[in-house]
Design a protein around this motif. Sequence first.
Motif, PDB file in Angstrom:
ATOM      1  N   ALA A 113     -56.083 -15.653  77.042  1.00  0.00           N
ATOM      2  CA  ALA A 113     -55.847 -15.002  76.066  1.00  0.00           C
ATOM      3  C   ALA A 113     -54.122 -14.593  75.953  1.00  0.00           C
ATOM      4  CB  ALA A 113     -56.512 -13.489  76.047  1.00  0.00           C
ATOM      5  N   GLY A 114     -53.686 -14.480  77.203  1.00  0.00           N
ATOM      6  CA  GLY A 114     -51.938 -14.238  77.317  1.00  0.00           C
ATOM      7  C   GLY A 114     -51.371 -15.304  76.697  1.00  0.00           C
ATOM      8  N   LEU A 115     -51.635 -16.192  76.280  1.00  0.00           N
ATOM      9  CA  LEU A 115     -50.847 -17.411  75.672  1.00  0.00           C
ATOM     10  C   LEU A 115     -51.330 -17.737  74.270  1.00  0.00           C
ATOM     11  CD1 LEU A 115     -50.676 -20.066  78.641  1.00  0.00           C
ATOM     12  CD2 LEU A 115     -48.612 -18.381  77.937  1.00  0.00           C
ATOM     13  N   THR A 116     -51.942 -16.757  73.751  1.00  0.00           N
ATOM     14  CA  THR A 116     -52.543 -16.981  72.219  1.00  0.00           C
ATOM     15  C   THR A 116     -52.348 -15.627  71.493  1.00  0.00           C
ATOM     16  OG1 THR A 116     -54.829 -16.317  72.774  1.00  0.00           O
ATOM     17  CG2 THR A 116     -54.247 -18.624  72.908  1.00  0.00           C
ATOM     18  N   ALA A 117     -52.440 -15.652  70.234  1.00  0.00           N
ATOM     19  CA  ALA A 117     -52.216 -14.603  69.229  1.00  0.00           C
ATOM     20  C   ALA A 117     -52.848 -15.151  68.007  1.00  0.00           C
ATOM     21  CB  ALA A 117     -50.574 -14.207  69.221  1.00  0.00           C
ATOM     22  N   TRP A 118     -53.458 -13.906  67.323  1.00  0.00           N
ATOM     23  CA  TRP A 118     -53.959 -14.129  66.084  1.00  0.00           C
ATOM     24  C   TRP A 118     -53.145 -14.084  65.156  1.00  0.00           C
ATOM     25  CZ3 TRP A 118     -58.755 -16.166  65.709  1.00  0.00           C
ATOM     26  CH2 TRP A 118     -59.731 -16.014  66.705  1.00  0.00           C
ATOM     27  N   ASP A 119     -53.265 -15.065  63.964  1.00  0.00           N
ATOM     28  CA  ASP A 119     -52.064 -14.963  62.685  1.00  0.00           C
ATOM     29  C   ASP A 119     -53.339 -14.976  61.884  1.00  0.00           C
ATOM     30  OD1 ASP A 119     -50.311 -14.938  60.743  1.00  0.00           O
ATOM     31  OD2 ASP A 119     -49.605 -16.910  61.427  1.00  0.00           O
ATOM     32  N   GLY A 120     -53.746 -13.679  61.098  1.00  0.00           N
ATOM     33  CA  GLY A 120     -54.726 -13.924  60.361  1.00  0.00           C
ATOM     34  C   GLY A 120     -55.888 -14.356  61.004  1.00  0.00           C
ATOM     35  N   PRO A 121     -56.884 -15.266  60.514  1.00  0.00           N
ATOM     36  CA  PRO A 121     -57.877 -15.933  60.910  1.00  0.00           C
ATOM     37  C   PRO A 121     -57.772 -16.736  62.089  1.00  0.00           C
ATOM     38  CG  PRO A 121     -57.770 -17.065  58.703  1.00  0.00           C
ATOM     39  CD  PRO A 121     -56.616 -15.876  59.030  1.00  0.00           C
ATOM     40  N   THR A 122     -56.526 -17.292  62.315  1.00  0.00           N
ATOM     41  CA  THR A 122     -56.384 -18.336  63.214  1.00  0.00           C
ATOM     42  C   THR A 122     -55.667 -17.881  64.629  1.00  0.00           C
ATOM     43  OG1 THR A 122     -55.552 -19.574  61.228  1.00  0.00           O
ATOM     44  CG2 THR A 122     -54.808 -20.613  63.477  1.00  0.00           C
ATOM     45  N   ARG A 123     -56.382 -18.435  65.435  1.00  0.00           N
ATOM     46  CA  ARG A 123     -55.808 -18.215  66.966  1.00  0.00           C
ATOM     47  C   ARG A 123     -54.708 -19.040  67.254  1.00  0.00           C
ATOM     48  NH1 ARG A 123     -58.288 -20.229  72.030  1.00  0.00           N
ATOM     49  NH2 ARG A 123     -57.514 -18.822  73.646  1.00  0.00           N
ATOM     50  N   THR A 124     -53.613 -18.779  67.424  1.00  0.00           N
ATOM     51  CA  THR A 124     -52.658 -19.833  67.335  1.00  0.00           C
ATOM     52  C   THR A 124     -51.770 -19.674  68.875  1.00  0.00           C
ATOM     53  OG1 THR A 124     -50.896 -18.283  67.092  1.00  0.00           O
ATOM     54  CG2 THR A 124     -51.960 -19.233  65.069  1.00  0.00           C
ATOM     55  N   THR A 125     -51.192 -20.579  69.248  1.00  0.00           N
ATOM     56  CA  THR A 125     -50.556 -20.606  70.445  1.00  0.00           C
ATOM     57  C   THR A 125     -49.099 -21.462  69.962  1.00  0.00           C
ATOM     58  OG1 THR A 125     -50.294 -21.191  72.980  1.00  0.00           O
ATOM     59  CG2 THR A 125     -50.868 -23.035  71.394  1.00  0.00           C
ATOM     60  N   GLN A 126     -47.990 -21.188  70.896  1.00  0.00           N
ATOM     61  CA  GLN A 126     -46.569 -21.271  70.421  1.00  0.00           C
ATOM     62  C   GLN A 126     -46.067 -22.377  71.797  1.00  0.00           C
ATOM     63  OE1 GLN A 126     -43.965 -18.768  68.405  1.00  0.00           O
ATOM     64  NE2 GLN A 126     -43.139 -18.394  70.348  1.00  0.00           N
ATOM     65  N   VAL A 127     -45.651 -23.536  71.411  1.00  0.00           N
ATOM     66  CA  VAL A 127     -45.387 -24.448  72.447  1.00  0.00           C
ATOM     67  C   VAL A 127     -43.727 -24.672  72.112  1.00  0.00           C
ATOM     68  CG1 VAL A 127     -45.423 -26.625  73.534  1.00  0.00           C
ATOM     69  CG2 VAL A 127     -47.546 -25.511  72.472  1.00  0.00           C
ATOM     70  N   ILE A 128     -42.961 -24.300  73.301  1.00  0.00           N
ATOM     71  CA  ILE A 128     -41.506 -24.718  73.091  1.00  0.00           C
ATOM     72  C   ILE A 128     -41.021 -25.908  73.921  1.00  0.00           C
ATOM     73  CG2 ILE A 128     -39.296 -23.532  73.579  1.00  0.00           C
ATOM     74  CD1 ILE A 128     -40.985 -22.079  71.401  1.00  0.00           C
ATOM     75  N   VAL A 129     -40.358 -26.616  73.297  1.00  0.00           N
ATOM     76  CA  VAL A 129     -39.878 -27.822  74.256  1.00  0.00           C
ATOM     77  C   VAL A 129     -38.575 -27.966  74.553  1.00  0.00           C
ATOM     78  CG1 VAL A 129     -41.828 -29.218  73.554  1.00  0.00           C
ATOM     79  CG2 VAL A 129     -40.025 -29.556  72.219  1.00  0.00           C
ATOM     80  N   PRO A 130     -37.917 -28.798  75.376  1.00  0.00           N
ATOM     81  CA  PRO A 130     -36.430 -28.750  75.476  1.00  0.00           C
ATOM     82  C   PRO A 130     -35.939 -30.054  75.259  1.00  0.00           C
ATOM     83  CG  PRO A 130     -37.408 -29.771  77.612  1.00  0.00           C
ATOM     84  CD  PRO A 130     -38.688 -29.194  76.692  1.00  0.00           C
TER      85      PRO A 130
END
Length: 283
Positions: A113-130
């Motif tokens: 849960a600490g790496l996901t967030a809800w955006d409307g009905p979608t459970r999302t995650t954010q990935v950052i690459v170098p």
Amino acid sequence: MPDDHDRLVLDRPADAELAARLLAAGRPVAHGFANVYALTARGDAVQRLNVLKGRPCDQVGSLTAATGHVLDAFDLSRLPPGVPPSLVADVVEAFAAIGPFGFRGPAAARLPAGLTAWDGPTRTTQVIVPGDACPSQRFLAAATDAVGGGPLAITSANRSRHVTGDADAPAHWRADALRTELADVADAVVWLEHADEAAARARFPCHTPVSTSILALHRAERVRGRVHLVLERHGSLGADDVARVLASLGMRLTIGPRAAARLAPRSYADDPPSRLVGRPAAR
């Protein structure tokens, strides 16, 4: 700055491997990440990163991964209609090839849960690459192996705006300044520095030394036969460049409301402005 023999250097394979093992043992790592610095830890250490920076404890974290593992964080079966997984793979490959970037999309079920967030009905995650050219790819791959294939949490290397009181807290691109800002917790952090910070910035001439720009994969729409992706954060890669990359893939860009203004780089008093940026911000 510590003597070169006393510090861990990102470009040295043995140093990157050691930092990865220390990360797996529970210590966050402040490391070179493209043209700036980042703080990376195990995926179950988001709260520890938040406390270290002075963020609210429950603030959701982002993920990072070596380029070949970015898609592992997403549930590609939950992409919007008309957006095939192969297209998302092409987008990730194209942007990682030119430098640091971020992607937000439907989260894989295995993520905490600490790496996901809800955006409307979608459970999302954010990935950052170098970016593929960054030597931190070796460290990230080693860290992923060291934690048994689990996720890695990442955040910008700075003290949170919740502590500084500023409207924004730009990422650091100098290790000495970052050490000074985090002096009270410096002993709790593993330091894995760029061998040459000027060379690290020069490696990505199209990117300013700020947090990455981010595309929202889960907000994609097909309009008149073309897929439009939304720019959620206007960071290191300018919107014009983002649009050009998408156009080369037959796609178009929509600027989201939070991306109307581009992030500004951190300024150091003893460095002229011309050294802070790559290309000017898009107007």
